[in-house]
Design a protein around this motif. Structure first.
Motif, PDB file in Angstrom:
ATOM      1  N   ILE A  17      47.605  43.803  32.046  1.00 46.44           N
ATOM      2  CA  ILE A  17      47.357  42.607  31.175  1.00 46.44           C
ATOM      3  C   ILE A  17      48.082  40.930  32.166  1.00 46.44           C
TER       4      ILE A  17
ATOM      5  N   ALA B  57      47.300  41.060  35.341  1.00 50.01           N
ATOM      6  CA  ALA B  57      46.078  40.374  35.250  1.00 50.01           C
ATOM      7  C   ALA B  57      45.224  38.689  34.915  1.00 50.01           C
TER       8      ALA B  57
ATOM      9  N   LEU C 211      38.440  38.885  41.002  1.00 48.39           N
ATOM     10  CA  LEU C 211      37.637  38.643  39.970  1.00 48.39           C
ATOM     11  C   LEU C 211      37.249  39.658  39.222  1.00 48.39           C
ATOM     12  N   ALA C 212      37.689  40.666  38.697  1.00 53.04           N
ATOM     13  CA  ALA C 212      38.027  42.058  37.625  1.00 53.04           C
ATOM     14  C   ALA C 212      38.798  43.192  38.071  1.00 53.04           C
TER      15      ALA C 212
ATOM     16  N   ASP D  38      44.382  35.885  37.947  1.00 50.97           N
ATOM     17  CA  ASP D  38      42.917  35.596  36.979  1.00 50.97           C
ATOM     18  C   ASP D  38      41.910  36.794  37.493  1.00 50.97           C
ATOM     19  N   VAL D  39      42.352  37.322  36.976  1.00 49.73           N
ATOM     20  CA  VAL D  39      41.097  38.822  37.378  1.00 49.73           C
ATOM     21  C   VAL D  39      40.406  39.104  35.776  1.00 49.73           C
ATOM     22  N   GLU D  40      39.974  39.588  35.175  1.00 53.50           N
ATOM     23  CA  GLU D  40      39.345  40.067  34.032  1.00 53.50           C
ATOM     24  C   GLU D  40      39.549  41.869  33.845  1.00 53.50           C
ATOM     25  N   ILE D  41      39.850  42.250  32.942  1.00 50.61           N
ATOM     26  CA  ILE D  41      40.191  44.087  32.655  1.00 50.61           C
ATOM     27  C   ILE D  41      38.564  43.794  32.479  1.00 50.61           C
TER      28      ILE D  41
END
Lengths: 323, 323
Positions: free
Chosen positions: B118, B121, B94-95, B125-128
């Motif tokens: 990036i 990510a 997720l993150a 499909d994850v957010e930094i």
């Protein structure tokens, strides 16, 4: 003028440029992010549950830990650096993982660090659910320690959006230098300007963990700010209004560091000067907040938020600084 | 006999001792932990929601990144090392937060690392949602990069508890060496036994990210194992039953490394030998799992689980190894 900290190898402006670049870049990955880079912690929305994540290390204090044999402190520091930032945005710390990189397997370091991490975890009521230990002879000198903490229960994100003129600023006493400014301290020691032997106990004190006092007042405060790298100059993360603070007498170790050759103003840009956490609250809650925090740690009324902007500090020497 | 990897400064037995000690110590903090140290990721229960956390770094590959100027790869590696371990226990990434420690501010490193993070990510499909950049001249040589990833949606933890004799073992093709064994590779390069110039492109390839193929078969597999440090010798994390594998022909770079002086058996203890991820499934799902994974990456039927114990590998040279 080149600052003492820059001479010690840390150029805060350069670091800020890098942070700004990174914040801009990673924001391209945001879809469910409620709070991103540039805040005390990141917060992401998962099906209505707000999850906060924060990562931070203990910096070059590890070198003094090796020199003094006081390893446990940096384990506590590492937990503190993360959980204090989580509670700063209103998240309850839940779990933690650590990343320990060593130049070679060092049993005393592993034992000391783990002991500190566990003490910190117990104090913050978090569970250590994993970690990584890496041996990297040619990358690491001594050891490097960082942690990542996961927080939950973020009912209302305390990012300071509702801080306004008239609000009160309180300061929670630090345990000492905590975990920032150690490149500068090591330079003073190496240059023979500060005696590590005489001040070892103070210099190696662990960072205070503010989880309990902050969680106890969460529904009465508007924002909290963990005083770390950049110190009071970073309070404009919380609000762009003017912040006026009258700082108390700091612990003797800060005076000794200043005496060793650090300009008075720089002390307030690099070190916590006796205040490890700052909270913002409206006047009607002030007394209740002070009463509640006092059960855990000494607290000072530092000043207030007012119209205008800038961070104005009246130092313990009654000098006025514009940070 | 002293292994080549130990000569290169990494004693896997010593590292295992330390990991075991840490796992025992931190288990004292467990209350809501569903999966703790010693697994691919930690999992904690929060009001019925299972949250997974994993932390890992890219090791000494950073030194070769600096030498070659190929920085972006290690950014991708760092995401891969974490998200691949998360999906290994059945969690959806997720993150992510990153920890970048540098000896001095290096713009090319920051740009390259961020670009890689990036890309990784986006692929996973994850957010930094945050990170830390630390400048530590006296602790770090070059730079060190680690990340922590948060996973969710752990419906059923894939820890291999239901793996049993008769189950099929599949292998997903690696992209190359990925992110483990670089202390050994650097020793071979420094000793003049392996030409970095000739093999730079292969050596600097980023770790393959297996999030999409693994998530696509999650309801049909019993366990997945990310092949990293310790390589195939760590498959007994998944099951104590006997695992028999016939390994395919690895990429040329592995043969070149072996030729440079690494014993055949050690190759399978240190490197992924062409297989970056292993999955365990029951025979009735085998064809569907293969079909689904093939949409993303080449997959091999490696062998099966049987009564007894031990990890038996038939190498590409048809040597039988007991790991």
């Amino acid at each position: 003028m080149v600052s003492e900290y820059k001479k010690a190898g840390v150029d805060l402006n350069k670091v800020k440029e890098i942070h700004d670049y990174i914040a801009k870049e990673i924001s391209s990955t945001y879809r469910n992010v409620l709070l991103g880079a540039g805040h005390y912690s990141g917060v992401i929305n998962f099906n209505g549950v707000k999850l906060a994540l924060h990562t931070d290390g203990v910096g070059t204090k590890t070198l003094l830990a090796l020199k003094s044999g006081v390893i446990e402190s940096v384990g506590i520091d590492c937990v503190a650096m993360n959980v204090n930032d989580l509670v700063s945005i209103g998240a309850k710390p839940l779990a933690l993982v650590d990343y320990l990189a060593m130049e070679r397997p060092m049993e005393d370091v592993v034992r000391g660090v783990m002991s500190g991490l566990i003490k910190g975890a117990v104090e913050s009521d978090v569970e250590i659910i994993g970690g990584e230990t890496a041996i990297m002879r040619d990358v690491i000198n001594g050891f490097d320690l960082s942690c990542t903490a996961l927080g939950i229960d973020v009912n209302e994100i305390k990012d300071g959006h509702d801080v306004k003129p008239g609000d009160v600023v309180l300061g929670l006493k630090s345990n000492g230098i905590h975990s920032n400014g150690y490149s500068l301290i090591r330079k003073l020691i190496n240059d023979g300007k500060l005696s590590f032997n005489d001040w070892k106990d103070e210099i190696m004190k662990p960072t205070r963990i503010y989880v309990k006092p902050i969680l106890s007042v969460l529904n009465m405060i508007k924002a909290a700010a963990h005083i770390t790298g950049g110190s009071f100059s970073k309070l404009n993360r919380v609000t762009r209004y003017r912040i006026e603070l009258k700082m108390p007498e700091p612990q003797d170790v800060f005076k000794e560091i200043e005496k060793a050759g650090v300009p008075h103003e720089e002390m307030y840009r690099v070190f916590n000067m006796g205040i490890g956490m700052v909270v913002f609250t409206s006047p009607e809650y002030k007394d209740d907040v002070i009463r509640s925090i006092r059960k855990f740690v000494e607290v000072y009324e530092l000043g207030k938020v007012s119209e205008g902007n800038g961070i104005i500090i009246q130092t313990y020497k009654n000098t006025i600084l514009h940070l």
